[in-house]
Enzyme design. Structure first.
Site, mmCIF file in Angstrom:
data_model
loop_
_atom_site.group_PDB
_atom_site.id
_atom_site.type_symbol
_atom_site.label_atom_id
_atom_site.label_comp_id
_atom_site.label_asym_id
_atom_site.label_seq_id
_atom_site.Cartn_x
_atom_site.Cartn_y
_atom_site.Cartn_z
ATOM 1 N N ASP A 204 4.781 7.974 4.826
ATOM 2 C CA ASP A 204 3.770 7.434 5.730
ATOM 3 C C ASP A 204 4.265 7.244 7.159
ATOM 4 O OD1 ASP A 204 1.451 7.262 4.154
ATOM 5 O OD2 ASP A 204 2.264 5.529 3.094
ATOM 6 N N ASP B 162 -3.632 10.480 0.818
ATOM 7 C CA ASP B 162 -3.302 9.734 2.034
ATOM 8 C C ASP B 162 -2.470 10.557 3.016
ATOM 9 O OD1 ASP B 162 -3.389 8.351 -0.495
ATOM 10 O OD2 ASP B 162 -2.999 6.469 0.538
#
Length: 395
Positions: free
Chosen positions: A112, A173
């Site tokens: 991320d 994601d």
């Protein structure tokens, strides 16, 4: 005769004359009031924040000192507030909190890094021109591409490199982390970053998107061979369900990848995901946490999915030339501003209520989330100050 939302959306897109009478843009005063509320809340809360908000408990922020995966959103909110207001205090808070992420530039244990460094460091570079922000974001991109599995052509999700658990997992994601890579290629001229981003997006398109446009949260591969194992989930109801925030990440992420590459398959993927989500949306225009929860459409909501989806749909409308997506986005945004702000509680530290972090394991139900606040502000600025926002986030 009844019509699905998909049918109505298509009709709206094909009939610009009819759209002029729609109430979508009539909410601009509400949007301005909501953004002013957001800036006021930040001014109230920021002086006492010395770490990274992760979620609220009893209306107060709970923090993750390292930034976790959410650390970029707090400085990102302040950059957006600075963009809107010109208030140097917001710029000061943005710089201070973004700099606390410096040690994470070389973190190869997380997928991320786009969430961490795009709203914070990339936006900082675009707004200030300070090359140190750019260089740090490129360094983070260099860390991220180390997680690329060339056998399966995907970026590994969880787990430290070299560890076996989760080694073959890709998640929806990660579509939102790819723009950090496109930025790195743009800034350096090195095609490696963009090549990884395109490869991962193509894999996500091929493996995640079902014929009806729904998606699982997770797809598993054999990490050694790259062979398919199959769909799975971590935050959705089941491997066959459709987690609404993941679907929103996909709408936004595929639209972004289309803008960066002009590859038609990415635009088609974004539209397919958007059409499914709009068909599944409840009449209150706030997404259920999982569109295929057994309790849907009456299960708990996730306002953060709505905010992300609104951003993606506004972008998709511009990319596709279909104004119906914009009207749908504005209805979602209107609903968020009318029904999900924290205006009823003076003690509340966040902006957007009714978020759901992980319903599947009963963590963070009916809370506020920093990404909900960030994408609400981004969506409002997409409507109120599109040119200024485009400069800040690279639209």
């Amino acid at each position: 005769m009844t019509f699905s939302r998909r049918t109505l959306l298509g009709a709206a897109a094909a009939s610009p004359v009819a759209l002029s009478a729609a109430p979508a843009e009539a909410s601009s005063s509400l949007f301005r009031e909501s953004l002013d509320y957001a800036l006021g809340k930040l001014r109230q809360v920021a002086p006492n924040v010395t770490s990274f908000p992760e979620e609220t408990k009893f209306e107060k922020w709970v923090y993750v000192n390292s930034g976790g995966w959410v650390g970029g959103f707090w400085p990102g909110m302040h950059w957006l507030a600075f963009l809107d207001s010109g208030d140097e205090q917001f710029r000061k808070w943005a710089v201070e909190s973004a700099l606390r992420l410096s040690p994470r530039r070389t973190d190869t244990s997380i997928h991320d890094l786009g969430f961490l460094f795009y709203p914070s460091w990339v936006t900082a570079y675009r707004l200030t021109g300070d090359a140190s922000w750019r260089d740090g974001a490129v360094q983070a991109a260099s860390s991220l591409i180390q997680r690329y599995n060339d056998k399966g052509r995907f970026i590994r999700a969880w787990g430290a490199l070299g560890t076996p658990n989760n080694a073959g997992r890709a998640i929806m994601d990660t579509m939102m982390n790819l723009d950090l890579l496109t930025f790195a290629s743009e800034q350096t001229g090195d095609p490696r970053y963009l090549d990884v981003a395109v490869a991962h997006a193509l894999t996500t398109r091929a493996k995640f998107i079902r014929p009806d446009g729904s998606t699982p949260h997770v797809f598993d591969f054999d990490p050694e061979t790259g062979a398919d194992i199959g769909p799975n989930t971590n935050q959705g109801y089941s491997p066959t369900s459709c987690w609404s925030r993941g679907q929103a990440w996909g709408i936004y992420g595929f639209t972004t990848m289309y803008r960066r590459t002009r590859r038609r398959e990415f635009l088609e993927a974004a539209r397919k995901l958007a059409d499914f989500a709009l068909d599944a949306l409840t009449p209150d225009h706030i997404p259920v946490w999982d569109y295929r929860s057994p309790l849907a459409p009456n299960d708990v909501k996730d306002s953060s999915a709505g905010a992300i989806m609104a951003c993606g749909l506004i972008d998709l409308a511009a990319a596709s030339g279909r104004i119906g997506y914009r009207l749908a986005a504005l209805r979602i945004l209107d609903a968020l501003c009318r029904t999900c702000l924290t205006t009823r509680s003076e003690r509340h530290e966040a902006i957007l209520a009714r978020g759901t972090r992980n319903r599947r394991i009963e963590v963070g139900i009916e809370v506020s989330l920093p990404y909900g606040d960030y994408y609400l502000m981004e969506a409002l600025l997409r409507v109120l100050k599109p040119r200024e926002l485009a400069r800040a986030i690279g639209l």
